[in-house]
Design a protein around this motif. Structure first.
Motif, PDB file in Angstrom:
ATOM      1  N   PHE A 306       0.760  -1.514   0.063  1.00 21.03           N
ATOM      2  CA  PHE A 306      -0.068  -0.206  -0.140  1.00 21.03           C
ATOM      3  C   PHE A 306       1.057   1.255  -0.299  1.00 21.03           C
ATOM      4  O   PHE A 306       0.296   2.302  -0.468  1.00 21.03           O
ATOM      5  N   MET A 307       2.235   1.307   0.630  1.00 17.48           N
ATOM      6  CA  MET A 307       2.785   2.717   0.926  1.00 17.48           C
ATOM      7  C   MET A 307       3.725   2.671  -0.461  1.00 17.48           C
ATOM      8  O   MET A 307       3.789   3.232  -1.502  1.00 17.48           O
ATOM      9  N   GLY A 308       4.198   1.279  -0.894  1.00 18.69           N
ATOM     10  CA  GLY A 308       4.512   2.149  -2.029  1.00 18.69           C
ATOM     11  C   GLY A 308       3.549   1.732  -2.857  1.00 18.69           C
ATOM     12  O   GLY A 308       4.340   2.676  -3.733  1.00 18.69           O
ATOM     13  N   GLY A 309       2.755   1.498  -3.155  1.00 22.23           N
ATOM     14  CA  GLY A 309       1.320   2.162  -3.996  1.00 22.23           C
ATOM     15  C   GLY A 309       1.015   3.378  -4.924  1.00 22.23           C
ATOM     16  O   GLY A 309       0.941   3.617  -5.571  1.00 22.23           O
ATOM     17  N   VAL A 310       0.543   3.856  -3.536  1.00 26.59           N
ATOM     18  CA  VAL A 310       0.844   5.147  -3.274  1.00 26.59           C
ATOM     19  C   VAL A 310       1.242   6.209  -3.302  1.00 26.59           C
ATOM     20  O   VAL A 310       1.153   7.761  -3.821  1.00 26.59           O
ATOM     21  N   ASP A 311       2.370   6.040  -2.141  1.00 28.19           N
ATOM     22  CA  ASP A 311       3.192   7.166  -1.960  1.00 28.19           C
ATOM     23  C   ASP A 311       4.438   7.366  -3.234  1.00 28.19           C
ATOM     24  O   ASP A 311       5.014   6.937  -2.793  1.00 28.19           O
ATOM     25  N   PRO A 312       4.700   8.520  -3.691  1.00 25.24           N
ATOM     26  CA  PRO A 312       5.794   8.697  -4.909  1.00 25.24           C
ATOM     27  C   PRO A 312       6.519   8.841  -4.230  1.00 25.24           C
ATOM     28  O   PRO A 312       7.371   8.663  -4.855  1.00 25.24           O
ATOM     29  N   ARG A 313       6.486   9.448  -2.317  1.00 23.28           N
ATOM     30  CA  ARG A 313       7.880   9.710  -2.317  1.00 23.28           C
ATOM     31  C   ARG A 313       9.264   8.182  -2.035  1.00 23.28           C
ATOM     32  O   ARG A 313      10.528   8.847  -1.851  1.00 23.28           O
ATOM     33  N   ILE A 314       8.008   6.939  -1.965  1.00 23.69           N
ATOM     34  CA  ILE A 314       8.510   5.760  -1.665  1.00 23.69           C
ATOM     35  C   ILE A 314       9.468   5.376  -2.886  1.00 23.69           C
ATOM     36  O   ILE A 314       8.762   4.814  -4.357  1.00 23.69           O
ATOM     37  N   LYS A 315      11.087   5.528  -3.274  1.00 23.58           N
ATOM     38  CA  LYS A 315      11.455   5.192  -4.946  1.00 23.58           C
ATOM     39  C   LYS A 315      11.379   3.986  -5.086  1.00 23.58           C
ATOM     40  O   LYS A 315      11.997   3.700  -6.333  1.00 23.58           O
ATOM     41  N   CYS A 316      11.624   3.280  -4.196  1.00 24.62           N
ATOM     42  CA  CYS A 316      11.801   1.635  -4.325  1.00 24.62           C
ATOM     43  C   CYS A 316      11.029   0.885  -3.447  1.00 24.62           C
ATOM     44  O   CYS A 316      11.923   1.303  -1.740  1.00 24.62           O
ATOM     45  N   ALA A 317      10.521   0.214  -3.867  1.00 17.39           N
ATOM     46  CA  ALA A 317       9.938  -0.660  -2.748  1.00 17.39           C
ATOM     47  C   ALA A 317       9.864  -2.339  -3.039  1.00 17.39           C
ATOM     48  O   ALA A 317      10.621  -2.930  -3.611  1.00 17.39           O
TER      49      ALA A 317
END
Length: 429
Positions: A306-317
């Motif tokens: 969910f975090m990786g899918g929603v928040d663009p601040r996550i550059k690598c998941a």
């Protein structure tokens, strides 16, 4: 039979048993052990268990509701050709279903303690959200590090252990609680993976998730009729921890229903709180906010999706030990999973792996275990096919990688090395 029973219960214990409860699962295992397992009346004479579903004769019908359909907001759907337009529309649709509560701005952080251990600078932090007790967190970075560093928001697992949280994947002294020592040996090759990646040159933040450790529901805060004779005394005693975790697993039904009645979802609350942790991490002067990743095993894998899918601040998941599809959960595996997984209505919009796929073309890795009893291997592979198709259509095939490792549910040393190399590839160059 004894080994089968032990393995089954261990698998069940990993996830907290969000639907049926440990008592029901024990009954199912005992029935198999005793040879007295019965079949549905309309299935008498059938010996092919592969054709049975966990919801009986309703399984095929339930699956038919989504079978052979490309969901409306799937990037695989021919109506979507532009990746940016698709992502914007699909993400908005998911956010509507998540019903994320507004929990305010960046929380004020208190540094409770600072010290050196294991070649790392460690900070014990806390912050107060608008509800519940303060969230506690551990921050780790290389000792004597200088300049802004890339960062990792590290998610702890579920592990049928809500009494513990951040301490499952960290180590701050030579002395470990016996419950944590056992946990790290079983699932992490006796390593604290947050420490290990911090040593590679990252600022790593591990906070207690909603309903875990500092954020858990205390027995004193619920009506006596729900406590089952338990209390919050002698909390560090392993027997009391075990009793609390059993209670907390059974309490998931109540929590999930209450959250639905409040107009939100469990993943929505998870995401809201994890985004506050991300706010805290990105606001630090020792963090390069343009190079932030996230990852976690099992329940941490859910949070990564969910975090990786929603928040663009996550550059690598990197999602570890939590990737499957709705088919698997309909027919075979929902009983092995916590209530924390589900967002009502989402299967009509996208398959489960496509939630993580919303981040395409940003770098993404999925690590699976071939003998992971929480999922069906065929559906883990089918999920890989879906994500690969999304990234191919987005023109970013090289930004996605999926691996299958031997063994049961875990994030061992070999998997850690692969994940950390992936983070290094995308966050250090």
């Amino acid at each position: 039979m004894k080994n089968n029973r032990r393995n089954f219960l261990k698998i069940a214990g990993i996830t907290g048993i969000g639907v049926a409860g440990a008592v029901v699962l024990n009954g199912l295992v005992n029935a198999k052990d005793s040879g007295n397992e019965t079949e549905p009346s309309s299935q008498v004479g059938s010996t092919d268990e592969s054709k049975l579903s966990i919801i009986g004769l309703y399984g095929p019908w339930a699956y038919s509701l989504i079978e052979n359909k490309i969901p409306a907001f799937s990037f695989r759907n021919d109506k979507w050709q532009n990746v940016e337009r698709w992502r914007e529309a699909a993400k908005q649709r998911l956010l509507e279903k998540l019903a994320i509560p507004d929990i305010g701005g960046v929380p004020k952080v208190t540094v409770k303690k600072q010290y050196k251990y294991d070649g790392l600078h460690i900070e014990e932090l806390s912050w107060q959200l608008p509800y519940g007790r303060p969230t506690e967190a551990i921050l780790l970075k290389p000792e004597n590090a200088s300049g802004p560093l890339p960062a990792i928001l590290a998610f702890h697992d579920h592990g049928a252990n809500k009494y513990m949280g951040k301490t499952k994947i960290t180590r701050t002294s030579d002395k470990r609680h016996p419950v944590i020592e056992s946990h790290q040996k079983e699932y992490y090759d006796d390593l604290a993976w947050a420490n290990e990646i911090a040593k590679r040159g990252y600022v790593v933040l591990v906070s207690d998730a909603f309903l875990f450790a500092s954020r858990r529901v205390l027995l004193e805060d619920v009506p006596a009729k729900l406590r089952k004779g338990l209390n919050d005394k002698n909390p560090e005693d392993p027997n009391n921890i075990k009793a609390y975790n059993t209670w907390a697993g059974e309490h998931e039904h109540t929590m999930a229903k209450s959250l639905f009645c409040a107009g939100t979802t469990w993943p929505g609350v998870f995401l809201a709180e994890d985004q506050k942790a991300l706010d805290v991490l990105c606001a630090r002067p020792d963090v390069d906010a343009s190079r932030v990743g996230c990852g976690g095993l099992s329940g941490g894998g859910i949070r990564t999706v969910f975090m990786g899918g929603v928040d663009p601040r996550i550059k690598c998941a990197v999602c570890m030990g939590f990737m499957t599809n709705w088919k698997d959960l309909i027919l075979d595996k929902s009983y092995t999973h916590t209530w924390m997984t589900y967002v009502p209505g989402t299967p009509n919009d996208m398959d489960f792996p496509e939630i993580l796929g919303l981040r395409a073309p940003l770098p993404t890795m999925v690590l699976n275990n071939i003998d992971d009893g929480l999922f069906t291997l065929s559906e883990m592979k089918a999920s890989d096919t879906v994500l690969a198709a999304v990234y191919k259509k987005a023109g970013a095939e090289k930004n996605y990688k999926c691996s299958f490792h031997p063994g049961p549910h875990k994030f061992d040393k070999k998997m850690q090395d692969e994940a950390f190399d992936w983070f290094d590839k995308w966050l250090k160059t």
